[in-house]
Write an enzyme that holds these catalytic residues in place. Structure first.
Site, mmCIF file in Angstrom:
data_model
loop_
_atom_site.group_PDB
_atom_site.id
_atom_site.type_symbol
_atom_site.label_atom_id
_atom_site.label_comp_id
_atom_site.label_asym_id
_atom_site.label_seq_id
_atom_site.Cartn_x
_atom_site.Cartn_y
_atom_site.Cartn_z
ATOM 1 N N HIS A 39 0.662 -1.217 -0.052
ATOM 2 C CA HIS A 39 0.078 -0.164 0.104
ATOM 3 C C HIS A 39 0.761 1.179 0.070
ATOM 4 O O HIS A 39 0.239 2.338 -0.212
ATOM 5 C CB HIS A 39 -0.884 -0.160 1.154
ATOM 6 C CG HIS A 39 -0.206 0.264 2.372
ATOM 7 N ND1 HIS A 39 0.321 -0.647 3.196
ATOM 8 C CD2 HIS A 39 -0.228 1.569 3.259
ATOM 9 C CE1 HIS A 39 1.021 0.133 4.239
ATOM 10 N NE2 HIS A 39 0.484 1.472 4.300
HETATM 11 C C1 UD1 Z 1 -1.461 5.919 5.654
HETATM 12 C C2 UD1 Z 1 -0.242 6.361 6.461
HETATM 13 C C3 UD1 Z 1 0.786 5.219 6.426
HETATM 14 C C4 UD1 Z 1 0.124 4.144 6.959
HETATM 15 C C5 UD1 Z 1 -1.352 3.855 6.288
HETATM 16 C C6 UD1 Z 1 -1.915 2.486 7.013
HETATM 17 C C7 UD1 Z 1 0.442 8.654 5.814
HETATM 18 C C8 UD1 Z 1 1.445 9.545 5.072
HETATM 19 N N1 UD1 Z 1 0.496 7.321 5.512
HETATM 20 O O1 UD1 Z 1 -1.293 5.623 4.326
HETATM 21 O O2 UD1 Z 1 2.118 5.414 6.990
HETATM 22 O O3 UD1 Z 1 0.785 2.804 6.871
HETATM 23 O O4 UD1 Z 1 -2.100 4.942 6.258
HETATM 24 O O5 UD1 Z 1 -2.917 2.246 5.936
HETATM 25 O O6 UD1 Z 1 -0.466 9.089 6.703
HETATM 26 N N2 UD1 Z 1 -8.540 5.681 1.115
HETATM 27 C C9 UD1 Z 1 -10.105 5.259 1.070
HETATM 28 N N3 UD1 Z 1 -10.764 5.023 2.220
HETATM 29 C C10 UD1 Z 1 -9.822 5.246 3.291
HETATM 30 C C11 UD1 Z 1 -8.618 5.379 3.405
HETATM 31 C C12 UD1 Z 1 -8.038 5.996 2.262
HETATM 32 O O7 UD1 Z 1 -10.412 4.905 0.069
HETATM 33 O O8 UD1 Z 1 -10.516 4.976 4.424
HETATM 34 C C13 UD1 Z 1 -7.916 5.909 -0.196
HETATM 35 C C14 UD1 Z 1 -7.961 7.384 -0.548
HETATM 36 O O9 UD1 Z 1 -7.918 7.171 -2.123
HETATM 37 C C15 UD1 Z 1 -6.563 8.006 -0.057
HETATM 38 C C16 UD1 Z 1 -5.595 6.764 -0.111
HETATM 39 O O10 UD1 Z 1 -6.284 5.548 0.034
HETATM 40 O O11 UD1 Z 1 -6.215 8.911 -1.087
HETATM 41 C C17 UD1 Z 1 -4.478 6.947 0.750
HETATM 42 O O12 UD1 Z 1 -4.974 7.144 2.006
HETATM 43 P P1 UD1 Z 1 -4.115 7.851 3.116
HETATM 44 O O13 UD1 Z 1 -4.776 7.996 4.337
HETATM 45 O O14 UD1 Z 1 -3.702 9.298 2.365
HETATM 46 O O15 UD1 Z 1 -2.767 7.317 3.410
HETATM 47 P P2 UD1 Z 1 -2.500 5.589 3.351
HETATM 48 O O16 UD1 Z 1 -1.827 5.240 2.134
HETATM 49 O O17 UD1 Z 1 -3.602 5.029 3.892
#
Ligand code: UD1
Length: 353
Positions: A203
């Site tokens: 991820h």
């Molecule tokens: C975040 C953390 C990472 C951690 C991970 C656990 C940062 C910079 N990174 O990364 O260290 O390992 O969480 O999962 O904070 N999205 C959804 N639904 C959700 C959440 C996210 O669809 O409930 C999608 C969205 O398109 C979003 C993307 O996932 O833009 C990334 O989510 P984000 O919270 O920005 O970072 P993670 O990759 O989850």
């Protein structure tokens, strides 16, 4: 003692579950969810399964670019913390929620306690590395899982407020393991047999923003001689959908799994392939060899102990590591004995007195 705990992303719910359980026995905790993760499978399922009290406040910030997301959290948290004025602001790990919380609290003059302090990948291209470096420098109390973390902090001139407490994820894992064995039907549900499958998760932005890298990892997994269970993070799913990538037949895709299913799945796996930090340790504690598809790891002790190989994202390197996977004879307690949550609370109590 009054503590405001700030969480927002999946791994933080697991860590907070272990610590809140101990903290709430004798103290007041206000749990604030930034809303960084909001899908049921990324957030609510952890509260339900781990018996975490519902957050007193949810900022509902959601996804966005780093500046936008962190900025929205910062504005919301500043308001909350100014109202609450707790003895401690408790933050976990290295996500954007951690950074926003650390910044908001320290600018209000509130003491920050950072759980999982001192970890370093030494790769500043990772957003998480920026977050953890900054939060460590803003924190009053640095709760470290290992001596390596203490040395990393010392190398940056941080020598005050440091305590080696072990790893709260071990407490969370032990709490969940017995429960998972009884309550999870994940193996039959996904059609796999104990010892005869691999669990893979990918991820990190570095592995998904560049689809060619993700495809290399998937190609190697497709060459595995046993099924590969692949719970897919929403970010990774978006890339697979956007590129219409045809997954290898040996891969069993699933939605992101809850904690109990994940623990049950990893416990019986032949190996884990991941770019997650937490999963590298969970595999170690459950006695399952791990292959890390990054160029470095913060959890270097698992590598030195022979349980984790950091192989990058080259398909050939991942496939040969998978083919050669074996369990070393010894598994020393690298991140301390269970009880880190109690040790954290004791340290906070002593400093607040
Ligand atoms: C975040 C953390 C990472 C951690 C991970 C656990 C940062 C910079 N990174 O990364 O260290 O390992 O969480 O999962 O904070 N999205 C959804 N639904 C959700 C959440 C996210 O669809 O409930 C999608 C969205 O398109 C979003 C993307 O996932 O833009 C990334 O989510 P984000 O919270 O920005 O970072 P993670 O990759 O989850």
């Amino acid at each position: 003692m009054r503590v405001v705990t700030i969480v927002g992303a999946r791994p933080q719910f697991v860590k907070a579950a272990a610590l809140s359980r101990v903290l709430r026995r004798a103290h007041t905790e206000v749990l604030v969810h930034t809303g960084q993760h909001y899908d049921h499978a990324m957030s609510q399922v952890f509260f339900d399964e781990l018996g975490i009290e519902p957050p007193e406040i949810n900022l509902g910030v959601g996804s966005g670019r780093h500046g936008e997301q962190t900025g929205a959290m910062l504005a919301g948290l500043e308001r909350v913390l100014d109202e609450q004025r707790p003895d401690w602001v408790l933050v976990y790990g290295d996500t954007n929620s951690t950074l926003a919380a650390g910044l908001a609290a320290s600018k209000l003059g509130l003491p920050v306690a950072h759980v999982e302090a001192g970890l370093r990948s030494f790769n500043r291209a990772m957003p998480e590395e920026i977050n953890r470096v900054l939060v460590d420098h803003l924190s009053t109390m640095l709760l470290c899982p290992s001596q390596t973390a203490v040395e990393n902090l010392a190398a940056e001139g941080i020598r005050q407020g440091i305590h080696v407490v072990g790893d709260v994820m071990l407490d969370a894992l032990l709490h969940a393991r017995d429960c998972a064995a009884v309550r999870s039907d994940v193996l039959p549900r996904l059609g796999v047999r104990a010892g005869a499958y691999v669990v893979a998760t990918v991820h990190r932005a570095e592995n998904t923003d560049e689809p060619a890298r993700l495809f290399d990892i998937l190609k190697a997994l497709g060459a595995s001689d046993v099924p590969v269970v692949f719970p897919v993070h929403p970010r990774t799913r978006q890339v697979l959908e956007r590129t219409s990538y045809a997954l290898p037949a040996s891969m069993r895709l699933s939605m992101p799994l809850g904690y109990l299913d994940m623990v049950a799945l990893v416990a019986s796996a032949r190996a884990v392939v991941t770019d997650s930090g937490g999963l590298q340790k969970e595999a170690y504690w459950l006695g399952v060899p791990c292959i890390t598809v990054r160029t470095e790891t913060e959890w270097v002790e698992t590598v030195h102990a022979g349980w984790n190989r950091v192989v990058g994202t080259d398909a050939g390197a991942i496939a040969s590591a998978l083919a050669a996977v074996e369990r070393p004879a010894a598994r020393p307690p690298l991140y301390g004995e269970p009880g880190a949550a109690e040790r954290c609370v004791r340290v906070l109590e002593a400093a607040a007195a």
